[in-house]
Design a protein around this motif. Structure first.
Motif, PDB file in Angstrom:
ATOM      1  N   GLY A   1      10.472  39.539  12.367  1.00 25.78           N
ATOM      2  CA  GLY A   1       9.157  38.952  12.113  1.00 25.78           C
ATOM      3  C   GLY A   1       8.538  38.370  13.389  1.00 25.78           C
ATOM      4  O   GLY A   1       7.382  37.977  13.391  1.00 25.78           O
TER       5      GLY A   1
ATOM      6  N   ALA B   1       8.761  39.911   8.408  1.00 24.41           N
ATOM      7  CA  ALA B   1       9.162  38.550   8.013  1.00 24.41           C
ATOM      8  C   ALA B   1       9.330  38.433   6.501  1.00 24.41           C
ATOM      9  O   ALA B   1      10.189  37.693   6.015  1.00 24.41           O
ATOM     10  CB  ALA B   1       8.129  37.540   8.512  1.00 24.41           C
TER      11      ALA B   1
ATOM     12  N   SER C   1       5.698  35.576  13.051  1.00 27.02           N
ATOM     13  CA  SER C   1       5.995  35.255  11.642  1.00 27.02           C
ATOM     14  C   SER C   1       7.435  34.800  11.372  1.00 27.02           C
ATOM     15  O   SER C   1       7.709  34.276  10.297  1.00 27.02           O
ATOM     16  CB  SER C   1       5.672  36.447  10.733  1.00 27.02           C
ATOM     17  OG  SER C   1       4.287  36.502  10.437  1.00 27.02           O
ATOM     18  N   TYR C   2       8.366  34.996  12.320  1.00 27.31           N
ATOM     19  CA  TYR C   2       9.750  34.536  12.096  1.00 27.31           C
ATOM     20  C   TYR C   2       9.867  33.070  12.514  1.00 27.31           C
ATOM     21  O   TYR C   2      10.045  32.175  11.688  1.00 27.31           O
ATOM     22  CB  TYR C   2      10.720  35.430  12.869  1.00 27.31           C
ATOM     23  CG  TYR C   2      12.133  34.903  13.011  1.00 27.31           C
ATOM     24  CD1 TYR C   2      12.914  34.620  11.895  1.00 27.31           C
ATOM     25  CD2 TYR C   2      12.696  34.714  14.276  1.00 27.31           C
ATOM     26  CE1 TYR C   2      14.216  34.146  12.044  1.00 27.31           C
ATOM     27  CE2 TYR C   2      13.994  34.250  14.428  1.00 27.31           C
ATOM     28  CZ  TYR C   2      14.751  33.959  13.312  1.00 27.31           C
ATOM     29  OH  TYR C   2      16.037  33.489  13.458  1.00 27.31           O
TER      30      TYR C   2
ATOM     31  N   LYS D   1       5.697  33.665   5.478  1.00 21.13           N
ATOM     32  CA  LYS D   1       5.800  34.787   4.546  1.00 21.13           C
ATOM     33  C   LYS D   1       4.530  34.873   3.708  1.00 21.13           C
ATOM     34  O   LYS D   1       3.721  33.954   3.701  1.00 21.13           O
ATOM     35  CB  LYS D   1       7.013  34.590   3.632  1.00 21.13           C
ATOM     36  CG  LYS D   1       8.350  34.687   4.346  1.00 21.13           C
ATOM     37  CD  LYS D   1       9.448  35.027   3.335  1.00 21.13           C
ATOM     38  CE  LYS D   1      10.809  35.103   3.975  1.00 21.13           C
ATOM     39  NZ  LYS D   1      11.372  33.776   4.270  1.00 21.13           N
TER      40      LYS D   1
ATOM     41  N   ARG E   1       4.330  40.214  10.035  1.00 21.00           N
ATOM     42  CA  ARG E   1       4.431  39.560   8.740  1.00 21.00           C
ATOM     43  C   ARG E   1       5.212  40.413   7.741  1.00 21.00           C
ATOM     44  O   ARG E   1       6.008  39.896   6.943  1.00 21.00           O
ATOM     45  CB  ARG E   1       3.025  39.261   8.196  1.00 21.00           C
ATOM     46  CG  ARG E   1       3.018  38.626   6.813  1.00 21.00           C
ATOM     47  CD  ARG E   1       3.794  37.310   6.779  1.00 21.00           C
ATOM     48  NE  ARG E   1       3.247  36.349   7.714  1.00 21.00           N
ATOM     49  CZ  ARG E   1       2.223  35.539   7.446  1.00 21.00           C
ATOM     50  NH1 ARG E   1       1.669  35.555   6.262  1.00 21.00           N
ATOM     51  NH2 ARG E   1       1.787  34.697   8.363  1.00 21.00           N
TER      52      ARG E   1
END
Lengths: 126, 383
Positions: free
Chosen positions: B323, B173, B327-328, B182, B170
């Protein structure tokens, strides 16, 4: 397995429906394996025999799958059998507090809702 | 080790992502073709320069054929292998061997999915095998949970250490404009999140997003005449040890322990040479397993290794600098996105650029820790 037709998978399922938990053993190497196959994995040896499993093993790993409350979580376990083969199953009569990795378990054959036989486990010593 | 590899002979000449996060109203093939178009354009080519297609779509078992038809191409070769999210690393190996042999000249590897805006769930028609299915493991999540539980049992790995992986992803990201997820995420947030299949909680799982990616591969001598600086492929290897996790004789060691050393051998580098590490993080346990299996820390030490921000921004080993799948983005299969982040780091174009990067690793995972494939990219300085 006289009188049973079909491949190893059909033979295994027929035996389970008959109340028997079978495993295959390669005659030459003595290796016991699961799931059933037409050859020994890794060597291709087709000289195989059926043996009746002791049904004893240990919990190699386990997870509890959450369900929407109030349904309780159910377990999915990987059992390492004393014969050396490994399989996925469920352990009955246990809770997240009582079931642990390394615990000894024993096979039992139950009937599913659809009438098919299913291989389950319970703590050994019950 | 076996298997020779044409070190550096082929290179990434173009790359693109498209629709990362949410791309409402697009079909999966539209997203894929748009990414393909951008990657081909970046390589200074027209689409009809492509003579080999490599693809693996979530919802189309004949994707190679559909893709050829969509692009209006009659390629010399199409491949839609099904090793799962590692397919794209495997595609690179096949493409490079064919390029080096002169069978093809320009390969396009692409992927795209609209699974977030078209249903919001992992789009897959893959099912648990007949031996495991009666016990209702969540596919694929419970398999990763079994590996995580065994890792905890053998090595004392903790849920806090799993959470470190999610928090690091995270943090990367948060400074990547393209990343989907995010905002602040703490270890405590992860620990408080709902358990799905113990020990895996919601925050241990990758995203469900849309997104597409594509790369163009050609021989490095030809790529030198193209607009972008080539990113040569130094080494690559794939390995398969099982399909069902129930057949893993050692559930805490994956076939990355084979694909990694074979890829390093081909590339003539080792773990200490890798400046940017992109690992297929479908679940937090993946990052820990692959850090171990690829030689960044000893077996069993992965949990302790990631503790204290080692792989987060500012840590000693930059891992999943975009990320990651956590998270990406994770549009069902993430492999190609890991390859693209590694290539962007080599080019110096990454959102979280880590200075000058000459050697980067992208590792793909497929199925239930079943298929592992490792690709090592270099700068032209490494040739």
């Amino acid at each position: 397995m006289d009188g049973v037709t079909g491949g190893p998978e059909a033979q295994w399922r027929a035996a389970l429906a008959d109340g028997k938990f079978l495993l295959q053993r390669a005659v030459s190497s003595g290796t016991v394996f699961f799931p059933p196959r037409v050859m020994e994995p890794g060597t291709g040896d087709t000289d195989l025999e059926w043996i009746e499993a002791t049904g004893l093993g240990i919990i190699y790993s386990l997870t509890w799958v959450s369900q929407k409350p109030p349904a309780p979580p159910y377990n999915v376990a990987v059992v390492r059998l004393d014969e050396g083969a490994q399989l996925m199953s469920r352990v009955e009569g246990v809770t997240p507090e009582t079931l642990r990795i390394g615990q000894r378990v024993r096979a039992k054959i139950a009937t599913q809702d659809d009438g098919a036989a299913i291989l389950l486990f319970e703590p050994a010593g019950h | 080790m076996g298997g020779s590899f044409p070190r550096g002979k082929c290179a990434i000449a173009g790359l693109a992502t498209f629709g990362v996060g949410e791309a409402p109203g697009f079909t999966s093939m539209e997203l894929t073709a748009r990414a393909a178009s951008l990657a081909v354009e970046e390589a200074g080519l027209r689409i009809d320069a492509i003579d080999a297609l490599f693809i693996c779509q979530p919802d189309d078992f004949f994707a190679g054929l559909s893709f050829a038809e969509y692009l209006g191409l009659s390629p010399r070769f199409t491949d839609n292998n099904r090793t799962g999210g590692s397919a794209f690393m495997s595609h690179m190996i096949t493409a490079i061997m064919m390029l080096e042999a002169g069978y093809i000249d320009t390969a396009l590897i692409a992927y795209g999915s609209n699974q977030r805006t078209n249903g919001g769930k992992l789009a897959t028609s893959i099912k648990t095998n007949a031996w495991d299915a009666p016990y209702k493991p969540l596919f694929p999540l419970s398999s990763y949970a079994l590996a995580a539980a065994r890792h905890m049992h053998e090595f004392g790995t903790t849920r806090e250490q799993l959470a470190e992986v999610a928090v690091a992803a995270r943090q990367w990201a948060n400074t990547n404009p393209e990343a989907f997820a995010k905002g602040p995420l703490s270890i405590e947030d992860c620990l408080a999140s709902r358990i799905i299949s113990s020990p895996i909680s919601v925050r241990d799982c990758c995203l469900v997003t849309d997104g597409a990616a594509a790369i163009v591969l050609t021989r490095t001598d030809r790529a030198r005449d193209m607009p972008k600086t080539p990113v040569p492929v130094l080494g690559a290897a794939a390995a398969t040890w099982w399909n069902s996790i129930a057949q893993a004789t050692d559930m805490t060691t994956t076939a990355a322990a084979e694909s990694g050393p074979r890829a390093y051998n081909a590339a003539c580098v080792g773990p200490s040479d890798i400046q940017s590490v992109q690992l297929y993080d479908a679940f937090t346990i993946n990052t820990i397993l692959f850090l171990e299996d690829l030689g960044f820390c000893p077996k069993g030490e992965g949990g302790r290794f990631v503790s204290g921000g080692t792989i987060a921004p500012g840590g000693s080993l930059p891992v999943n600098t975009n990320g990651g799948g956590l998270s990406y983005c994770h549009p069902g299969m993430y492999g190609l996105f890991a390859i693209i982040e590694a290539a962007r780091q080599i080019r110096g174009e990454a959102a979280n650029q880590q200075g000058t990067v000459d050697v980067a690793l992208a590792h793909g995972n497929g199925g239930t820790l079943s298929s592992q494939a490792t690709v090592i990219l270099g700068s032209t300085a490494t040739l």
